[in-house]
Design a protein around this motif. Structure first.
Motif, PDB file in Angstrom:
ATOM      1  N   GLN A  96      -5.543  -1.642  -7.385  1.00 32.59           N
ATOM      2  CA  GLN A  96      -6.928  -2.098  -7.272  1.00 32.59           C
ATOM      3  C   GLN A  96      -7.759  -1.237  -6.324  1.00 32.59           C
ATOM      4  OE1 GLN A  96      -7.915  -4.673  -9.299  1.00 32.59           O
ATOM      5  NE2 GLN A  96      -5.819  -4.390 -10.056  1.00 32.59           N
ATOM      6  N   LEU A  97      -7.083  -0.431  -5.498  1.00 31.23           N
ATOM      7  CA  LEU A  97      -7.805   0.395  -4.519  1.00 31.23           C
ATOM      8  C   LEU A  97      -7.187   1.778  -4.514  1.00 31.23           C
ATOM      9  CD1 LEU A  97      -9.813   0.777  -2.135  1.00 31.23           C
ATOM     10  CD2 LEU A  97      -7.981  -0.035  -0.618  1.00 31.23           C
ATOM     11  N   ILE A  98      -8.016   2.786  -4.699  1.00 29.30           N
ATOM     12  CA  ILE A  98      -7.581   4.177  -4.624  1.00 29.30           C
ATOM     13  C   ILE A  98      -8.521   4.901  -3.673  1.00 29.30           C
ATOM     14  CG2 ILE A  98      -7.173   6.311  -5.924  1.00 29.30           C
ATOM     15  CD1 ILE A  98      -6.839   4.581  -8.429  1.00 29.30           C
ATOM     16  N   GLU A 124       3.292   2.953 -12.272  1.00 27.75           N
ATOM     17  CA  GLU A 124       3.089   1.688 -12.992  1.00 27.75           C
ATOM     18  C   GLU A 124       4.367   0.872 -13.113  1.00 27.75           C
ATOM     19  OE1 GLU A 124      -0.516   3.402 -15.833  1.00 27.75           O
ATOM     20  OE2 GLU A 124       1.548   3.292 -16.572  1.00 27.75           O
ATOM     21  N   MET A 125       5.524   1.514 -13.082  1.00 28.58           N
ATOM     22  CA  MET A 125       6.796   0.821 -13.255  1.00 28.58           C
ATOM     23  C   MET A 125       7.432   0.393 -11.940  1.00 28.58           C
ATOM     24  SD  MET A 125       7.117   0.681 -16.484  1.00 28.58           S
ATOM     25  CE  MET A 125       8.835   0.198 -16.665  1.00 28.58           C
ATOM     26  N   LEU A 126       6.784   0.657 -10.830  1.00 31.48           N
ATOM     27  CA  LEU A 126       7.402   0.365  -9.526  1.00 31.48           C
ATOM     28  C   LEU A 126       7.503  -1.129  -9.256  1.00 31.48           C
ATOM     29  CD1 LEU A 126       5.706   3.035  -7.231  1.00 31.48           C
ATOM     30  CD2 LEU A 126       8.142   2.918  -7.838  1.00 31.48           C
ATOM     31  N   THR A 127       8.547  -1.507  -8.570  1.00 29.47           N
ATOM     32  CA  THR A 127       8.709  -2.867  -8.056  1.00 29.47           C
ATOM     33  C   THR A 127       9.193  -2.765  -6.612  1.00 29.47           C
ATOM     34  OG1 THR A 127       9.319  -3.708 -10.247  1.00 29.47           O
ATOM     35  CG2 THR A 127       9.890  -5.056  -8.350  1.00 29.47           C
ATOM     36  N   PRO A 128       8.523  -3.367  -5.653  1.00 32.90           N
ATOM     37  CA  PRO A 128       7.272  -4.124  -5.795  1.00 32.90           C
ATOM     38  C   PRO A 128       6.118  -3.186  -6.151  1.00 32.90           C
ATOM     39  CG  PRO A 128       7.835  -3.868  -3.489  1.00 32.90           C
ATOM     40  CD  PRO A 128       9.006  -3.349  -4.251  1.00 32.90           C
ATOM     41  N   LYS A 129       5.149  -3.743  -6.820  1.00 32.42           N
ATOM     42  CA  LYS A 129       4.052  -2.940  -7.342  1.00 32.42           C
ATOM     43  C   LYS A 129       3.143  -2.443  -6.216  1.00 32.42           C
ATOM     44  CE  LYS A 129       1.108  -6.964  -8.263  1.00 32.42           C
ATOM     45  NZ  LYS A 129       0.432  -7.763  -9.301  1.00 32.42           N
ATOM     46  N   ILE A 130       2.600  -1.246  -6.428  1.00 30.25           N
ATOM     47  CA  ILE A 130       1.620  -0.693  -5.496  1.00 30.25           C
ATOM     48  C   ILE A 130       0.238  -1.170  -5.920  1.00 30.25           C
ATOM     49  CG2 ILE A 130       0.524   1.429  -4.682  1.00 30.25           C
ATOM     50  CD1 ILE A 130       3.217   2.836  -5.014  1.00 30.25           C
ATOM     51  N   GLU A 131      -0.528  -1.701  -4.974  1.00 29.19           N
ATOM     52  CA  GLU A 131      -1.864  -2.211  -5.295  1.00 29.19           C
ATOM     53  C   GLU A 131      -2.964  -1.413  -4.598  1.00 29.19           C
ATOM     54  OE1 GLU A 131      -1.998  -6.723  -5.948  1.00 29.19           O
ATOM     55  OE2 GLU A 131      -0.369  -6.495  -4.478  1.00 29.19           O
ATOM     56  N   ALA A 132      -2.591  -0.592  -3.605  1.00 33.39           N
ATOM     57  CA  ALA A 132      -3.561   0.292  -2.938  1.00 33.39           C
ATOM     58  C   ALA A 132      -2.898   1.655  -2.799  1.00 33.39           C
ATOM     59  CB  ALA A 132      -3.959  -0.275  -1.576  1.00 33.39           C
ATOM     60  N   LEU A 133      -3.594   2.707  -3.221  1.00 27.44           N
ATOM     61  CA  LEU A 133      -2.992   4.036  -3.324  1.00 27.44           C
ATOM     62  C   LEU A 133      -3.860   5.058  -2.599  1.00 27.44           C
ATOM     63  CD1 LEU A 133      -0.599   5.469  -4.869  1.00 27.44           C
ATOM     64  CD2 LEU A 133      -2.279   6.021  -6.630  1.00 27.44           C
ATOM     65  N   ALA A 134      -3.267   5.787  -1.656  1.00 30.83           N
ATOM     66  CA  ALA A 134      -3.965   6.870  -0.963  1.00 30.83           C
ATOM     67  C   ALA A 134      -3.437   8.195  -1.501  1.00 30.83           C
ATOM     68  CB  ALA A 134      -3.744   6.769   0.545  1.00 30.83           C
ATOM     69  N   TRP A 167       0.857  -1.185   0.000  1.00 31.40           N
ATOM     70  CA  TRP A 167       0.000   0.000   0.000  1.00 31.40           C
ATOM     71  C   TRP A 167       0.896   1.240   0.000  1.00 31.40           C
ATOM     72  CZ3 TRP A 167      -5.445   0.298   2.286  1.00 31.40           C
ATOM     73  CH2 TRP A 167      -6.119  -0.927   2.112  1.00 31.40           C
ATOM     74  N   GLU A 168       0.423   2.268  -0.617  1.00 27.61           N
ATOM     75  CA  GLU A 168       1.077   3.589  -0.558  1.00 27.61           C
ATOM     76  C   GLU A 168       0.102   4.534   0.123  1.00 27.61           C
ATOM     77  OE1 GLU A 168       2.892   6.228  -0.013  1.00 27.61           O
ATOM     78  OE2 GLU A 168       4.301   5.516  -1.532  1.00 27.61           O
ATOM     79  N   PRO A 169       0.224   4.712   1.458  1.00 28.86           N
ATOM     80  CA  PRO A 169      -0.793   5.470   2.202  1.00 28.86           C
ATOM     81  C   PRO A 169      -0.583   6.979   2.198  1.00 28.86           C
ATOM     82  CG  PRO A 169       0.812   4.560   3.720  1.00 28.86           C
ATOM     83  CD  PRO A 169       1.234   4.106   2.353  1.00 28.86           C
ATOM     84  N   HIS A 170       0.532   7.440   1.627  1.00 33.94           N
ATOM     85  CA  HIS A 170       0.813   8.879   1.716  1.00 33.94           C
ATOM     86  C   HIS A 170       1.642   9.301   0.506  1.00 33.94           C
ATOM     87  CE1 HIS A 170       2.645  12.395   4.275  1.00 33.94           C
ATOM     88  NE2 HIS A 170       1.817  12.816   3.316  1.00 33.94           N
ATOM     89  N   ILE A 171       0.962   9.710  -0.564  1.00 33.13           N
ATOM     90  CA  ILE A 171       1.653  10.129  -1.779  1.00 33.13           C
ATOM     91  C   ILE A 171       0.861  11.274  -2.406  1.00 33.13           C
ATOM     92  CG2 ILE A 171       0.462   8.331  -3.121  1.00 33.13           C
ATOM     93  CD1 ILE A 171       2.913   8.256  -4.951  1.00 33.13           C
ATOM     94  N   HIS A 172       1.574  12.345  -2.716  1.00 37.05           N
ATOM     95  CA  HIS A 172       0.934  13.491  -3.365  1.00 37.05           C
ATOM     96  C   HIS A 172       0.936  13.279  -4.869  1.00 37.05           C
ATOM     97  CE1 HIS A 172       0.612  16.160   0.189  1.00 37.05           C
ATOM     98  NE2 HIS A 172       1.593  15.375   0.647  1.00 37.05           N
ATOM     99  N   LEU A 177      -7.784  -6.157  -1.278  1.00 36.53           N
ATOM    100  CA  LEU A 177      -7.555  -4.789  -1.743  1.00 36.53           C
ATOM    101  C   LEU A 177      -8.844  -4.002  -1.619  1.00 36.53           C
ATOM    102  CD1 LEU A 177      -5.210  -5.619  -4.699  1.00 36.53           C
ATOM    103  CD2 LEU A 177      -4.610  -4.458  -2.562  1.00 36.53           C
ATOM    104  N   GLU A 178      -9.190  -3.741  -0.383  1.00 37.07           N
ATOM    105  CA  GLU A 178     -10.371  -2.957  -0.051  1.00 37.07           C
ATOM    106  C   GLU A 178     -10.088  -2.220   1.248  1.00 37.07           C
ATOM    107  OE1 GLU A 178     -13.678  -5.732   0.797  1.00 37.07           O
ATOM    108  OE2 GLU A 178     -12.238  -7.276   0.262  1.00 37.07           O
TER     109      GLU A 178
END
Length: 994
Positions: free
Chosen positions: A76-78, A40-50, A11-16, A274-275
């Motif tokens: 899958q979750l924004i 989209e190119m990140l590894t490991p991939k982000i699947e939940a984005l805040a 998860w990425e809980p804090h990104i502007h 992913l919810e």
């Protein structure tokens, strides 16, 4: 719906995002495209984005538009993260708070705006709401030089401060907010709560952290603190801060370079679907559901995880493809819904169903596959493992348990658990399973080549058991010798009387013989006496050599027997005892007992020597004397009688007898008396020797008794050594138990001596003592009572010296009384002799003392536990102690015999710990085992109506506890499910009943 349930996702809980209100450094010709490509190119991939912004949600809405257009396919979750500044000063600026908003509600943006509008800031004689328009107005009022709305918005955002009490009140007063908003605060010293340094503000800091659900921090020390692993306990956190809190960390990116790139790869991982509800679950179980690191926590080895089950040729399976979570899988459903069916099918494909279970057909069997065996047809189960391998098995068991199969899972079926925990008593299987775990705790290099616990125990204790056996044998031999010495000691008076009788008899015979001497032949009579004495001495000497010769011949026989039978047998026994020595045949030959010298040659020489001595002392036979020559002596009067042969002395003795008596009658009487005197003299000498031997028996008996007491002590030294060896055998597990807490702390092992005083005393009372005789041991049980008082404690817990001392006092105090109860009198010497040996054997017998190890739970031997508590021990064994076994653990209804309190207090923690090390699949209808263990995947079973001659249609759906439909199924199916959910979340302001 067959999902894997709760899995670790980044998860990425804090990104502007580009266009963020403050510090927008997303430059370039196409900042949004660069931003999206970066994610989209990140590894490991982000699947939940805040998507984070100050006070507003416009950038979040923009990201949603791109998602709808096909961008960010892995996300899958924004959801929105609204960052606000509180009116609480920090080291650099003010404390930041974040409102993480659930996006499930279609009107969540409208509802969020309503909440934000209620946040107000007082300045310039006016009140400003947290809206875009008011922030612009505030910016222009604060700096009247600003004309541009964007610049005014940025400036207004720097001025707008939210009063903490107001924020708390607004969120608490809104049902929607309590249901859909989680509050996070930064823990850093710059704009976080750690920056509040004034002592007067300590309470404010605590209140802010108490109100927050989430702490934004990647610091390991902070994570340990908020999970109760540092200076405060979980109870302290619950009292001061409403409980533990998850620590999460985001990139806080304000430019393309830092998008999704937090410092030191400190990524945020949430376990769940992913919810947004997965984040709620992380607030309830921070330690189990949230993690910051370069990789998510590891659990079971992939090769030991079942990832997928596929059922073929089974029209009764509505969804034959089932994915399985690598953690804790809970299978629930109504009675007859197919819960056990799924566990059975998984176990069958793991070769984990024993042969006897396949053979238990009929409706009474708890096994689905056993009951439905004839309806399986060609149905098969295929398991795919995390390592990539797969295996297929027929569900009717036709290919089960072949000689190459090996159980790839541990299956605790209802039948297995019932057998091990039966109220009829602990089966050998439970003890065997515990011993297997003990064996597995020993490193391979410490197992001494043993293949199981029993063999290892034998290796460790056989030395001391053999030592005990040798000492017991020595005690028996010493007791026999002591009995002989006691018998001799008792015969002293009799022997003295017999000696005196013989002396008197010889005196009378000598007087009678003197009366037969004819006058004038006194000199010959005196000479006759001298010769007779010499004859007797010579016969005695010859008899000694004859006895020696007989001993030499018998020794020859023993040597032959030892060589042919005894020594080879002793060697065979040694080979059997010490097989692990791996000595070759040639090496073992060195241990064959042989005589040090050439005993054959020596014994032949000894026999020849004895024959020579006998022949020399006997002398050659003499011819009968010629008629009329009886008056001629065979040797001179001054000859040394001791140097003459027996034949010569006998001839002279006979000659003298003819000249002493006047006639034939007198001579015959004289000769008869002389023979009688000779015989009685020999008997007297024998009696004197026996008397001398008997008079020395007292000292010898005492020495032998000392030896016996020392041997008795050595028996207990061997017992103590055996106890120490057993304790050493359990040492690895005991060390682990000593460092544990909670339920595991209740399990222990003891090694102790078991003493059956009744059995020991009953042997004497029933077989040895005549209790009809008056005395202290006349009544039944009197001896046992004395032994209980004087010997039990030493036997059970005393050292070898203690046991020796206790037995010595017992013998000194009671031996005379015990002997008085002998069933034979002194006139029954043969019977008494045998009884004394039996008595000594009983007195020093140790067969009533055994060394036993016990597995105890909460201070009670497992043999005495209730079936339900035995079930706890069994689960404790597999869930907490069986670390060497990393195969999947499949359990069918572990709570079957347990009360709800035991389930919660004893099992929940065990399942939580176990799922971090191995895959656990359980069938259950206990809400606590599903909810409080935070099961990673819930599989809900449902069966349709039974068809005639066939199986009902079985359907499964699966997901995690963060899924609302799964939670509803849990509450509908499991008794107390809703209450368990509420109990688990009661310390948080988080609504889970959505």
């Amino acid at each position: 719906m067959i999902g894997r349930g709760s899995e670790w996702c980044r998860w990425e809980p804090h990104i502007h995002a580009p266009g963020t209100v403050l510090n927008n450094q997303f430059g370039g010709k196409s900042p949004w495209d660069d931003y999206l490509i970066g994610i989209e190119m990140l590894t490991p991939k982000i699947e939940a984005l805040a998507v984070t912004d100050y006070y507003l949600t416009e950038t979040y809405e923009k990201v949603l538009e791109f998602k709808r257009a096909g961008r960010l396919p892995d996300v899958q979750l924004i959801f929105p993260n609204v960052e606000i500044r509180l009116d609480v000063a920090a080291k650099r600026g003010f404390v930041n708070a974040h409102l993480l908003v659930c996006p499930d509600d279609p009107d969540h943006l409208e509802q969020l705006q309503r909440i934000l509008q209620r946040l107000q800031f007082q300045a310039h004689d006016d009140t400003y709401n947290c809206t875009r328009a008011d922030l612009i107005t505030l910016g222009k009022r604060a700096d009247n030089k600003i004309i541009d709305d964007h610049a005014a918005l940025r400036h207004g955002a720097t001025q707008f401060k939210v009063n903490f009490d107001q924020l708390r009140r607004v969120l608490r007063e809104s049902e929607w907010a309590k249901t859909n908003i989680l509050v996070a605060v930064a823990a850093g010293s710059g704009d976080g709560t750690s920056g509040i340094h004034q002592a007067a503000d300590a309470t404010v800091r605590q209140e802010i952290e108490r109100f927050a659900h989430i702490i934004f921090s990647s610091n390991p020390g902070q994570r340990e603190y908020w999970s109760g692993q540092r200076s405060v306990t979980q109870d302290d956190l619950k009292e001061r801060y409403n409980g533990c809190k998850p620590c999460l960390h985001g990139s806080d990116a304000h430019d393309h370079k830092t998008v999704g790139q937090p410092t030191d790869e400190r990524y945020s991982w949430i376990k769940g679907g992913l919810e947004f509800d997965a984040l709620r679950q992380a607030c309830i179980d921070p330690e189990g559901r949230a993690y910051v690191g370069s990789e998510p926590p590891r659990s079971a080895m992939p090769s030991q995880v079942i990832s997928h089950l596929s059922i073929s040729n089974a029209d009764w399976m509505a969804n034959p493809e089932i994915q399985l979570n690598p953690g804790l899988v809970a299978i629930i459903g109504a009675r007859g819904s197919g819960k056990t069916a799924l566990a059975d099918m998984i176990a069958a494909a793991c070769d984990a169903i024993p042969a006897e279970a396949w053979n238990t057909h009929g409706a009474i069997s708890p096994s689905f596959l056993a009951r439905a065996n004839k309806l399986m047809g060609e149905a098969t189960a295929t398991l795919t493992w995390g390592g990539g391998t797969s295996v297929t098995r027929f569900l009717d068991g036709r290919d089960a348990n072949d000689h190459l199969s090996f159980p790839r899972a541990r299956y605790l079926s209802q039948q297995f658990v019932e057998e091990l925990c039966s109220s009829n008593g602990v089966s050998d299987s439970l003890i065997a399973e515990i011993e297997r775990v003990i064996y597995d705790t020993h490193p391979h290099e410490d197992r001494e080549g043993a293949i199981d616990f029993e063999e290892l125990r034998e290796y460790r204790t056989s030395r001391f058991k053999h030592s005990r056996e040798r000492e017991v044998e020595a005690i028996l031999e010493l007791s026999d010798r002591i009995a002989t010495e006691i018998e001799k000691e008792a015969s002293v008076a009799t022997l003295k009387a017999q000696v005196a009788q013989k002396v008197g008899l010889l005196e009378n015979y000598s007087k009678d013989r003197a009366k037969l001497v004819v006058k004038g032949s006194e000199v010959q009579a005196a000479r006759h006496t001298e010769v007779v004495t010499a004859v007797q001495a010579k016969q005695t000497a010859i008899q000694q050599f004859t006895n020696q010769r007989r001993a030499f011949v018998s020794l020859q026989d023993e040597v032959k027997s030892t060589r042919s039978s005894r020594a080879p047998e002793l060697l065979r026994q040694a080979k059997e005892r010490y097989q692990v020595s791996n000595l070759s045949v040639e090496q073992w030959e060195e241990f064959l007992l042989i005589y040090k010298g050439d005993v054959d040659k020596s014994l032949s020489h000894y026999i020849t020597w004895a024959d020579g001595q006998i022949n020399a002392m006997t002398g050659p036979p003499l011819p009968p004397p010629a008629t009329g020559v009886q008056q001629i002596a065979y040797f001179p009067a001054d000859a040394d009688l001791t140097a003459l042969t027996l034949n010569l002395l006998t001839a002279e003795m006979n000659r003298l007898e003819t000249v002493i008596g006047a006639d034939k009658v007198v001579r015959a009487q004289y000769t008869a008396l002389t023979q009688r005197i000779t015989q009685e003299s020999a008997a007297l000498e024998t009696l004197k020797k026996r008397l001398t031997d008997a008079e020395g028996s007292n000292a010898r008996r005492k020495d032998l008794q000392t030896e016996r007491e020392e041997a008795y002590g050595r028996v207990f030294q061997a017992i103590e050594s055996e106890q120490d060896a057993l304790l050493d055998l359990y040492a690895p597990l005991l060390a682990r138990l000593a460092q544990s807490s909670g339920t595991l702390k209740k399990l222990g092992f003891t090694v102790r001596r078991i003493v059956n005083v009744n059995a020991w005393g009953a042997v004497a009372e029933e077989s040895l003592l005549d209790r009809r005789k008056a005395g202290p041991f006349q009544g039944r049980g009197a001896l046992i009572e004395v032994a209980e008082r004087m010997l039990r404690t030493a036997w059970e817990t005393g050292s070898a010296a203690d046991v020796q001392a206790a037995m010595a006092v017992f013998i000194e105090t009671h031996q005379r009384d015990l002997l008085r109860h002998a069933p034979y009198g002194s006139d029954q010497q043969a019977e008494l002799r045998g009884w004394l040996k039996q008595f000594a054997h009983w007195l020093f017998d140790t067969d009533h003392i055994t060394v036993r190890y016990e597995i105890i739970y909460d201070g009670t031997d497992i043999r005495k536990l209730s079936p339900g508590t035995r079930g706890i021990v069994l689960l404790l064994l597999y869930l907490a102690l069986d670390e060497a076994d990393d195969r999947p653990l499949i359990i069918d209804q572990p709570e079957e015999n347990l009360d709800p309190k035991s389930v919660f207090e004893e099992l929940v923690g065990l399942f939580i710990n176990a799922k971090s090390k191995r895959q656990v699949i359980m069938v259950t209808h206990n809400a606590n085992l599903v909810i409080n263990t935070d099961a990673d995947q819930i599989i809900v079973a449902d069966a349709g109506p039974h068809s005639t001659g066939g199986l009902p249609l079985i359907a499964y759906k699966a997901g995690g506890l963060e899924n609302a439909s799964i939670r509803k199924a849990v509450c509908d199916i499991l008794e107390g499910g809703e209450q368990a959910f509420r109990e688990r979340a009661r310390r948080l302001r988080v609504r889970l009943d959505r």
